[in-house]
Design an enzyme around this catalytic site. Structure first.
Site, PDB file in Angstrom:
ATOM      1  N   ASP A  21      -5.991  17.597  11.120  1.00  0.00           N
ATOM      2  CA  ASP A  21      -6.887  18.752  11.115  1.00  0.00           C
ATOM      3  C   ASP A  21      -7.879  18.616   9.956  1.00  0.00           C
ATOM      4  OD1 ASP A  21      -8.070  21.236  11.213  1.00  0.00           O
ATOM      5  OD2 ASP A  21      -6.374  22.260  10.253  1.00  0.00           O
ATOM      6  N   ASN A  23     -10.497  20.928   9.370  1.00  0.00           N
ATOM      7  CA  ASN A  23     -11.173  22.155   8.944  1.00  0.00           C
ATOM      8  C   ASN A  23     -10.226  23.316   8.643  1.00  0.00           C
ATOM      9  OD1 ASN A  23     -10.347  22.746  11.480  1.00  0.00           O
ATOM     10  ND2 ASN A  23     -12.340  23.319  12.307  1.00  0.00           N
ATOM     11  N   ASP A  25      -7.997  24.907  10.384  1.00  0.00           N
ATOM     12  CA  ASP A  25      -7.617  25.947  11.358  1.00  0.00           C
ATOM     13  C   ASP A  25      -6.227  25.694  11.947  1.00  0.00           C
ATOM     14  OD1 ASP A  25      -8.026  23.854  13.076  1.00  0.00           O
ATOM     15  OD2 ASP A  25      -9.501  24.862  14.349  1.00  0.00           O
ATOM     16  N   ASP A  29      -8.241  17.733  15.117  1.00  0.00           N
ATOM     17  CA  ASP A  29      -9.593  17.706  15.701  1.00  0.00           C
ATOM     18  C   ASP A  29     -10.199  16.307  15.608  1.00  0.00           C
ATOM     19  OD1 ASP A  29     -10.398  17.537  12.985  1.00  0.00           O
ATOM     20  OD2 ASP A  29     -10.384  19.730  12.836  1.00  0.00           O
ATOM     21  N   ASP A  98      -8.303  10.455  28.761  1.00  0.00           N
ATOM     22  CA  ASP A  98      -7.300  10.963  29.704  1.00  0.00           C
ATOM     23  C   ASP A  98      -8.027  11.592  30.895  1.00  0.00           C
ATOM     24  OD1 ASP A  98      -4.753  11.988  30.659  1.00  0.00           O
ATOM     25  OD2 ASP A  98      -4.109  11.959  28.567  1.00  0.00           O
ATOM     26  N   GLU A 254      -0.306   7.383  35.354  1.00  0.00           N
ATOM     27  CA  GLU A 254       1.012   7.995  35.138  1.00  0.00           C
ATOM     28  C   GLU A 254       1.618   8.284  36.513  1.00  0.00           C
ATOM     29  OE1 GLU A 254       2.991  11.778  32.812  1.00  0.00           O
ATOM     30  OE2 GLU A 254       1.245  12.058  34.090  1.00  0.00           O
ATOM     31  N   HIS A 327       3.702  12.013  24.441  1.00  0.00           N
ATOM     32  CA  HIS A 327       3.671  13.437  24.094  1.00  0.00           C
ATOM     33  C   HIS A 327       4.593  14.281  24.977  1.00  0.00           C
ATOM     34  CE1 HIS A 327       1.062  12.907  27.474  1.00  0.00           C
ATOM     35  NE2 HIS A 327       1.051  14.207  27.686  1.00  0.00           N
ATOM     36  N   ASP A 328       5.183  13.678  26.010  1.00  0.00           N
ATOM     37  CA  ASP A 328       6.097  14.413  26.902  1.00  0.00           C
ATOM     38  C   ASP A 328       7.557  14.065  26.641  1.00  0.00           C
ATOM     39  OD1 ASP A 328       3.976  15.586  28.296  1.00  0.00           O
ATOM     40  OD2 ASP A 328       3.861  13.924  29.724  1.00  0.00           O
TER      41      ASP A 328
HETATM   42  C1  NOJ Z   1       1.573  14.808  32.626  1.00  0.00           C
HETATM   43  C2  NOJ Z   1       1.159  15.034  31.218  1.00  0.00           C
HETATM   44  O1  NOJ Z   1       1.513  13.913  30.449  1.00  0.00           O
HETATM   45  C3  NOJ Z   1       1.813  16.300  30.761  1.00  0.00           C
HETATM   46  O2  NOJ Z   1       1.685  16.523  29.381  1.00  0.00           O
HETATM   47  C4  NOJ Z   1       1.227  17.435  31.561  1.00  0.00           C
HETATM   48  O3  NOJ Z   1       1.915  18.623  31.258  1.00  0.00           O
HETATM   49  C5  NOJ Z   1       1.324  17.188  33.055  1.00  0.00           C
HETATM   50  N1  NOJ Z   1       1.016  15.838  33.438  1.00  0.00           N
HETATM   51  C6  NOJ Z   1       0.378  18.082  33.794  1.00  0.00           C
HETATM   52  O4  NOJ Z   1      -0.938  17.675  33.553  1.00  0.00           O
END
Ligand code: NOJ
Length: 557
Positions: A21, A23, A25, A29, A98, A254, A327-328
């Site tokens: 980050d 700034n 907040d 960013d 993405d 994906e 990130h999932d």
């Molecule tokens: C896969 C993404 O990696 C995930 O973070 C997202 O919640 C779902 N697709 C829906 O876009």
């Protein structure tokens, strides 16, 4: 095998909200990312995959896009984005954006129009159906819990949303939708980007007639009716003809629920669809019959079988992506390693295991310093998947709260999304404000500053793994074979190319692991390229016992 830059690359994924980050907040960013490009350059990665930075109401942190051709206010401006691209290119790094086009946000102008009337010219941009007997058009459930259909009073119909109800599915059967998406992709490519990571791209074609699942359940997981659907290859081939084939770019799709067989089509060597896909099979090995939240211990045998199936199955036919984090997913060191007494050793071992395989490796922010899972109070979680699941199981379903919390600690997506740990100061140097998601309290010990000061850190080990890949073709192109198949502690494999052999030995346990040298190597394992116990002296290199979580890679010519 045909040489390609994207086969020889190592990708670093940035989740912008949690990276840096600038700034105060509390939200990461684009200027924040720009300030860390030298850090990424030092690590040695040459492609950055940026999770979505487009305009979004953030129901699913940017995976719900309301304008595909503009930047989210919290992240900055298009000018900042241009600076980021320039900053990457000037360091000989590439940018992969993405592409989230299975669905848009319900706040996208197409959807606002679409829901306004049955006659609207955008109506068929989405999937609308009348209800059946006062219920949803079919019994499918959403990935984020609850039915996959939302009733809309305005026109007395339901729309399909495989994710949250603020993520309506686009109707790919409509050629106008496909054309809009192609044009938008071209717009970004002409700005100079180098590739796309395609969000759940194998969900874009739904089964003809949108049937309910058999068996008469009121609500059911309808994956077989929308994963790898009837027209998905046709749509991707069209996209390839119209867009992808015109650029020297990289694509990764994906693809939950895709088999090796499916992957030989999506990621075929002929180049008619995508370069590679993200499989989920290895990520599902610690899920029980109840799915993701039914957490089971990983069996090493299953991992051997799964990875070997993908390595051998795509050999000569397609190309693999290699990942253990994103990130999932929860943090790999907490999930497959040991995030207390052997955190550094096991993180390095897992990195070795992955980076020596055939395919393009992906590193997720913080993996290179061994960031771990976190335990937060329920109120501090932000992820829609976690919150919806908790509501469905605990509040509506009366399941045991402690058990559900345990599964969140182990599998929740916020494990990966706590802010990047830059230093040991308050908020880990991520922000001067209040972070949007709590910082992991272990940032006092685990942080980039510490890693850069310690020559034995995970960071420098990853730097070496990346460098080795650049120096040795065998790491990129060699053929994979599983060895020591019966060993219950060690995952071992070889790579071969021309007259060279690479031997990779990884102890997945916290006990010493004896082994017999694979016979065809005749005890001549070769030169030790890398080991995670190097700091403890090299006298162990020919020992036939691996220390806890030890990894070794030998090259023989
Ligand atoms: C896969 C993404 O990696 C995930 O973070 C997202 O919640 C779902 N697709 C829906 O876009």
């Amino acid at each position: 095998m045909e040489r390609k830059w994207w086969k020889e690359s190592v990708v670093y994924q940035i989740y912008p909200r949690s990276f840096m980050d600038s700034n105060g907040d509390g939200i990461g960013d684009l200027p924040g990312i720009i300030s860390k490009l030298d850090y990424l350059h030092e690590l040695g990665v040459n492609v950055v995959w940026l999770s979505p930075v487009f305009k979004s109401p953030n129901d699913d942190n940017g995976y719900d896009i309301s304008d595909y051709q503009d930047i989210m206010d919290e992240f900055g401006t298009l000018n900042d984005w241009e600076d980021l691209l320039e900053g990457l290119h000037s360091r000989n790094m590439k940018l992969m954006m993405d592409l989230v086009v299975n669905h848009s946000s319900d706040e996208h102008k197409w959807f606002i129009e679409s829901r306004s009337s049955k006659d609207d010219s955008y109506r068929d941009y989405y999937i609308w159906r009348p209800g059946k007997d006062g219920k949803e058009p079919n019994n499918w459930t959403s990935v984020f819990s609850g039915p996959a259909w939302q009733y809309d009073q305005e026109t007395d119909e339901y729309y399909l949303h495989l994710f949250s109800k603020k993520q309506p599915d686009l109707n790919w059967a409509n050629p106008a939708v496909r054309k809009e998406i192609h044009d938008m992709m071209i717009w970004w490519l002409d700005k100079g980007i180098d590739g796309f990571r395609m969000d759940v791209i194998n969900l874009i074609s739904k089964a003809e007639g949108l049937p309910s699942t058999p068996g008469g359940k009121r609500y059911d997981w309808g994956g077989d009716f929308f994963m790898n659907g009837p027209h998905v290859h046709e749509y991707l081939q069209e996209m390839n003809r119209e867009v992808l084939s015109k650029y020297d770019m990289m694509t990764v799709g994906e693809c939950p629920g895709a088999s090796v067989e499916d992957a030989t089509k999506y990621a075929n060597n002929g180049g008619t669809e995508l370069n590679m896909i993200f499989t989920f099979e290895h990520m599902d090995l610690d899920s029980g019959p109840g799915g993701k939240w039914d957490v089971q211990p990983l069996k090493l045998d299953d991992l051997k079988e799964c990875m070997t199936k993908w390595q051998k199955g795509l050999e000569g036919k397609g190309w693999n992506s290699l990942y253990l984090n994103n990130h999932d997913q929860p943090r790999m060191v907490s999930r497959f390693g040991n995030d207390t007494s052997y955190r550094v050793e096991s993180a390095k071992m897992l990195g070795t295991f992955l980076h020596m395989m055939q395919g393009t490796p992906y590193i997720y922010q913080g993996e290179e310093i061994g960031m771990t899972n976190v335990k937060l109070d329920l109120d501090d979680y932000k992820d829609i998947e976690i919150l919806n699941m908790y509501r469905e199981k605990v509040i509506e379903g009366q399941e045991d709260q402690a058990k559900v919390m345990e599964s969140i600690y182990m599998k929740g997506r916020d494990n990966a999304r706590t802010p990047m740990q830059w230093d040991d100061s308050q908020n880990a140097g991520f922000t001067t404000g209040t972070p949007w998601l709590k910082v992991n309290p272990n940032h006092a010990e685990i942080n980039v500053k510490q890693a850069l000061e310690d020559s034995n850190s995970i960071f420098y080990y990853y730097q070496k793994l990346i460098k080795l890949r650049k120096e040795h073709d065998i790491i990129v192109y060699g053929a994979y074979d599983l060895v020591l198949k019966e060993n219950e502690q060690i995952y071992a494999y070889t790579r071969t190319l021309d007259h060279e052999t690479l031997l990779v030995l990884c102890n997945f346990t916290e006990e010493a692991a004896p082994f017999e040298w694979p016979r065809h190597l005749n005890g001549e394992a070769g030169q030790l390229l890398i080991t995670n116990y190097a700091d403890q002296g090299c006298d162990t290199i020919s020992s036939n016992t691996l220390k806890p979580y030890e990894a070794r890679v030998y090259l023989s010519k």
